[in-house]
Design an enzyme around this catalytic site. Structure first.
Site, PDB file in Angstrom:
ATOM      1  N   TRP A  15      48.437  -8.546 -72.000  1.00 41.49           N
ATOM      2  CA  TRP A  15      48.194  -9.885 -71.506  1.00 41.49           C
ATOM      3  C   TRP A  15      48.760 -10.056 -70.094  1.00 41.49           C
ATOM      4  O   TRP A  15      48.120 -10.635 -69.226  1.00 41.49           O
ATOM      5  CB  TRP A  15      48.775 -10.907 -72.468  1.00 41.49           C
ATOM      6  CG  TRP A  15      48.400 -12.341 -72.236  1.00 41.49           C
ATOM      7  CD1 TRP A  15      49.214 -13.416 -72.395  1.00 41.49           C
ATOM      8  CD2 TRP A  15      47.125 -12.876 -71.848  1.00 41.49           C
ATOM      9  NE1 TRP A  15      48.533 -14.592 -72.130  1.00 41.49           N
ATOM     10  CE2 TRP A  15      47.249 -14.282 -71.794  1.00 41.49           C
ATOM     11  CE3 TRP A  15      45.884 -12.301 -71.536  1.00 41.49           C
ATOM     12  CZ2 TRP A  15      46.193 -15.121 -71.429  1.00 41.49           C
ATOM     13  CZ3 TRP A  15      44.832 -13.133 -71.169  1.00 41.49           C
ATOM     14  CH2 TRP A  15      44.987 -14.525 -71.126  1.00 41.49           C
ATOM     15  N   LYS A 109      53.254 -16.604 -76.515  1.00 40.63           N
ATOM     16  CA  LYS A 109      53.011 -17.453 -77.686  1.00 40.63           C
ATOM     17  C   LYS A 109      53.992 -17.063 -78.787  1.00 40.63           C
ATOM     18  O   LYS A 109      53.804 -16.053 -79.461  1.00 40.63           O
ATOM     19  CB  LYS A 109      51.566 -17.286 -78.160  1.00 40.63           C
ATOM     20  CG  LYS A 109      50.538 -17.708 -77.109  1.00 40.63           C
ATOM     21  CD  LYS A 109      49.123 -17.379 -77.534  1.00 40.63           C
ATOM     22  CE  LYS A 109      48.120 -17.782 -76.457  1.00 40.63           C
ATOM     23  NZ  LYS A 109      46.740 -17.408 -76.814  1.00 40.63           N
ATOM     24  N   GLY A 140      45.863 -20.469 -74.744  1.00 40.44           N
ATOM     25  CA  GLY A 140      44.486 -20.721 -75.174  1.00 40.44           C
ATOM     26  C   GLY A 140      43.849 -19.504 -75.810  1.00 40.44           C
ATOM     27  O   GLY A 140      44.460 -18.441 -75.917  1.00 40.44           O
ATOM     28  N   LYS A 195      49.367 -20.386 -84.647  1.00 45.67           N
ATOM     29  CA  LYS A 195      48.076 -19.802 -85.040  1.00 45.67           C
ATOM     30  C   LYS A 195      48.237 -18.329 -85.387  1.00 45.67           C
ATOM     31  O   LYS A 195      47.454 -17.777 -86.179  1.00 45.67           O
ATOM     32  CB  LYS A 195      47.035 -20.005 -83.939  1.00 45.67           C
ATOM     33  CG  LYS A 195      47.451 -19.488 -82.564  1.00 45.67           C
ATOM     34  CD  LYS A 195      47.094 -18.062 -82.295  1.00 45.67           C
ATOM     35  CE  LYS A 195      47.630 -17.605 -80.966  1.00 45.67           C
ATOM     36  NZ  LYS A 195      47.291 -16.216 -80.636  1.00 45.67           N
ATOM     37  N   THR A 252      42.004 -15.770 -82.826  1.00 44.77           N
ATOM     38  CA  THR A 252      43.062 -14.899 -83.337  1.00 44.77           C
ATOM     39  C   THR A 252      42.880 -14.585 -84.816  1.00 44.77           C
ATOM     40  O   THR A 252      43.293 -13.515 -85.270  1.00 44.77           O
ATOM     41  CB  THR A 252      44.439 -15.558 -83.115  1.00 44.77           C
ATOM     42  OG1 THR A 252      44.538 -15.999 -81.760  1.00 44.77           O
ATOM     43  CG2 THR A 252      45.568 -14.575 -83.381  1.00 44.77           C
TER      44      THR A 252
END
Length: 344
Positions: A15, A109, A140, A195, A252
């Protein structure tokens, strides 16, 4: 709109590398820092990051280094993209190199173990007072593997100050990487973190062979859990109907690119957690987040049955099939009335 704003990216993972590519392609000079000198050498000489983004060619304008002071040279922005458990350490290590006026962004995250704090909270309580109002979050539905090959992607920038969020929006936005702003920092971070828990559950359901009906139920009821905790902590419920809520949960919880979904699938197929993490070879944020969210649910007195069952599977050795059976066997409730209780 900022032009050619030098940015340091802390984190050589998939990422961090993908976001460095977005910045470089937008014309911003980018230096990316990581602990592995061999990986830095590969990125500078071959313009690849074969461990995390195999087959992807990096813009030659990205310069990688394991020297943090060198990475910060002339930087106007810093982007932290390190695992949640390393965030505080890396921010503390970077403190000598922060300069007045520098914008601070994170794209991680997860929740901090022990303190149960969101990443922006960790950063704000670590940096000097003059930087606290310049902290922003980028989050996001976004797989690094797809961003790196220019697949259309939409994310959210959030900050306690609108002008900071809009600065980040301008920094990253391009025709293939659309950035919205949202003032709800709590909701964006809670949605992006939790999530991952539900994605482990969705993968576990797939590994057990339960089909699409079961996965749809897990994703939908998982979103309700995320909303319950988020609202209790001060988030806007409507954030969870957006990109960093249902959007991030879909990508995800259903994709082969998702580490959390893959980890859950292996658990459903009968592997133990230690085996799964060894096979993955990369951080699976949802594992630590499950522990943190379970403790948060107790502290905040919020009912989170999916999180509770996954906590028992991950950390107490409960059989995944029994966990699903226990979820299905819970007492009757009314979906609309339960959801309505979330609204003021």
């Amino acid at each position: 709109m900022p032009t050619k704003s030098p940015t340091v990216v802390l984190g050589l993972g998939s990422w961090g590398t993908a976001l460095a590519m977005v910045l470089a392609e937008n014309g911003h000079p980018v230096r990316i820092w990581g602990r592995d000198p061999k990986q830095c050498m590969e990125m500078n000489e071959l313009h690849t990051n074969s461990r995390y983004l195999p087959g992807v060619v990096l813009p030659p304008s990205i310069y990688a280094t394991d020297d943090m002071e060198e990475a910060f040279f002339q930087a106007e922005n810093v982007l932290y993209v390190v695992p949640s458990h390393a965030m505080r350490e890396v921010v503390e290590k970077s403190l000598p190199f922060l300069r007045e006026g520098m914008m601070i962004i994170h794209a991680t995250k997860g929740l901090e173990q022990g303190s149960l704090k969101r990443m922006s909270q960790v950063i704000r309580e670590t940096v000097p007072d003059s930087f606290k109002e310049k902290v922003a979050v980028l989050s996001g539905p976004s797989h690094a593997e797809e961003v790196a090959v220019h697949s259309p992607t939409t994310v959210v920038a959030t900050s306690e100050r609108r002008e900071v969020a809009e600065y980040v929006q301008d920094l990253f936005i391009n025709p293939r990487f659309r950035v919205y702003t949202n003032p709800d920092v709590i909701g964006v971070e809670i949605g992006g973190s939790l999530k991952n828990i539900i994605a482990i559950g969705a993968g576990m359901s797939d590994g057990l062979g339960f089909g699409d009906n079961a996965k749809a139920a897990l994703l939908t009821r998982g979103l309700a859990e995320i909303g319950r905790l988020g609202v209790k902590m001060g988030a806007n419920l409507y954030t969870f109907a957006g990109l960093t809520g249902v959007g991030d949960l879909i990508v995800t919880g259903t994709s082969r690119h998702s580490r959390n979904w893959r980890a859950g699938k292996m658990l459903g197929e009968g592997k133990k957690l230690d085996e799964v993490l060894a096979d993955m070879g990369m951080v699976v944020e949802g594992v630590k987040t499950t522990d943190a969210a379970y403790r948060l649910s107790i502290r905040e007195e919020v009912d989170m049955p999916i999180t509770r069952e996954l906590y028992q599977v991950l950390f107490q050795g409960k059989d995944p099939r029994l966990a699903v059976e226990d979820l299905m066997g819970r007492g009757r409730t009314h979906e609309v009335e339960e959801t309505a209780r979330l609204f003021p």
